[in-house]
Design an enzyme around this catalytic site. Structure first.
Site, short mmCIF file in Angstrom:
data_model
loop_
_atom_site.label_atom_id
_atom_site.label_comp_id
_atom_site.label_asym_id
_atom_site.label_seq_id
_atom_site.Cartn_x
_atom_site.Cartn_y
_atom_site.Cartn_z
N GLY A 10 0.85 -1.19 0.00
CA GLY A 10 0.00 0.00 0.00
C GLY A 10 0.89 1.24 0.00
N GLY A 13 -0.28 5.11 -1.08
CA GLY A 13 -1.33 5.86 -0.41
C GLY A 13 -0.78 7.06 0.36
CD GLN A 14 -3.40 11.17 4.22
OE1 GLN A 14 -4.25 10.36 4.59
NE2 GLN A 14 -3.31 12.38 4.73
CB ILE A 37 -3.27 -2.77 -6.71
CG1 ILE A 37 -4.00 -1.67 -5.94
CG2 ILE A 37 -3.40 -4.10 -6.02
CD1 ILE A 37 -5.51 -1.87 -5.93
NE ARG A 38 -3.87 3.20 -6.13
CZ ARG A 38 -3.59 4.31 -5.44
NH1 ARG A 38 -3.63 5.48 -6.02
NH2 ARG A 38 -3.27 4.25 -4.16
CG ASN A 54 -5.08 -7.62 -5.04
OD1 ASN A 54 -5.32 -7.51 -3.83
ND2 ASN A 54 -6.03 -7.76 -5.95
CE1 TYR A 144 -10.00 2.21 7.74
CE2 TYR A 144 -10.87 3.80 9.30
CZ TYR A 144 -9.80 3.25 8.63
OH TYR A 144 -8.55 3.75 8.83
CE LYS A 148 -7.62 -0.07 9.31
NZ LYS A 148 -6.31 -0.58 8.87
N1 SER Z 1 -8.78 9.13 8.55
C1 SER Z 1 -9.50 7.93 8.70
C2 SER Z 1 -10.86 8.06 8.12
O1 SER Z 1 -11.40 9.15 8.19
C3 SER Z 1 -9.61 7.56 10.15
O2 SER Z 1 -8.84 6.46 10.38
O3 SER Z 1 -11.41 7.12 7.65
#
Ligand code: SER
Length: 315
Positions: A10, A13-14, A37-38, A54, A144, A148
């Protein structure tokens, strides 16, 4: 001294974008393998090895583990809170099975350390909202958050049952300028800076008084690496550590931005589904376990992160 081989899954990503850069500074470019994956857009592709991976494809993962025999793995691939609500099944599949694949391979290939991020989204409407403690009622109401929280239990389980050295942090909203955020509820706190500079105004999808825990990316990257560098004996939390930077509302952030852009206007959009998600989350976090176990201390307050965001985005 053992040479570290570090996989970052990953990587585009950010968080990955900045973590790969930081790890390559410490461990040298060739020892940090960026995987996504990108195709990578950033410095990553020119500064060291990159693999298309992936995390749901076990065969590919196995080949990568065999090829690099990583000593450390960072698993950052995930669907965030807002995007997850649009595709709950994919969010569950990616966030959960991606983690289980890595935990299993880490045992098979004797990976020394695994890092996996959790989130403030593990808390829910019945968790205490202020200075939310490490241990309390947790009733996440997003896919999400559910994934988690379940992931945290799996991490602790793998540690207790198989002795896997897996470490984790419950990130608050992360504010950064290098790479775009990935579809979270806290993303307004990044969009607001872009729009303040481009248009002098921003329409927030969270209302004026929605206070959420946030952190500047520099602190998050430093804290993550400090946790991974800490002696194993000091890590008392094997689910995931509460981790705090600074808490604020859209209104407070706008007031800080006005110290740099006096005419900045903030308006609010009604009925955004992300408001409902934010309403179930903490306002602030008690991170005293991170402070006492591995000396965690944030460096960026609201004034400092605002100045730094505006300075870098202007460039
Ligand atoms: N920044 C994340 C979200 O907003 C929080 O873990 O989904």
């Amino acid at each position: 001294m053992m040479i570290e081989k570090i996989l970052v899954l990953g990587s585009n990503g950010q968080i990955g974008t900045e973590l790969v850069t930081a790890l390559r500074k410490t461990y040298s470019e060739d020892n940090v393998i960026a995987c996504d994956i990108r195709r990578p857009d950033y410095d990553i592709k020119n500064s060291g090895p990159f693999e298309f991976v992936n995390v749901l494809e076990k065969e590919t993962l196995n080949t990568i583990f065999q090829k690099y025999k990583p000593t450390q793995v960072y698993l950052l691939a995930a669907l965030l809170s807002a995007t997850g609500e649009q595709n709950p099944k994919l969010a569950w599949d990616l966030n959960m099975n991606g983690l289980l694949n890595i935990l299993e391979l880490a045992i098979t290939y004797k990976t020394a350390k695994v890092y996996w991020p959790s989130s403030i989204a593990v808390f829910g409407p019945n968790s205490p909202k202020d200075q939310t403690p490490q241990f309390c009622v947790m009733d996440p109401n997003t896919v999400y958050g559910i994934s988690k929280l379940a992931g945290e239990r799996w991490c602790e389980y793998y540690h207790q049952k198989y002795g896997l050295d897996v470490r984790s942090i419950r990130y608050p909203g992360l504010i950064s300028w290098k790479a775009a955020p990935g579809g979270g509820t806290t993303d307004y706190a990044i969009h607001i800076f872009h729009d303040a500079l481009k248009k002098g105004s921003y329409a927030s999808f969270l209302n004026a008084a929605t206070e959420l825990p946030m952190m500047y990316m520099d602190d998050a990257i430093r804290g993550t690496i400090e946790l991974m560098d800490a002696e194993a004996g000091k890590i008392s939390i094997r689910s995931s550590y509460n981790f705090a930077g600074v808490s604020f509302t859209p209104e407070i952030l706008a007031a800080e931005i006005r110290k740099h852009i006096p005419d900045f206007k903030l308006t609010y959009t009604a009925n955004d589904p992300r408001q409902h998600i934010a309403d179930g989350w903490p306002r602030s976090i008690d991170d005293s376990y991170a402070a006492s176990d591995w000396n965690w201390k944030p460096e960026f307050d609201l004034a400092k992160l605002t100045t730094d965001m505006l300075k870098n985005l202007k460039k």
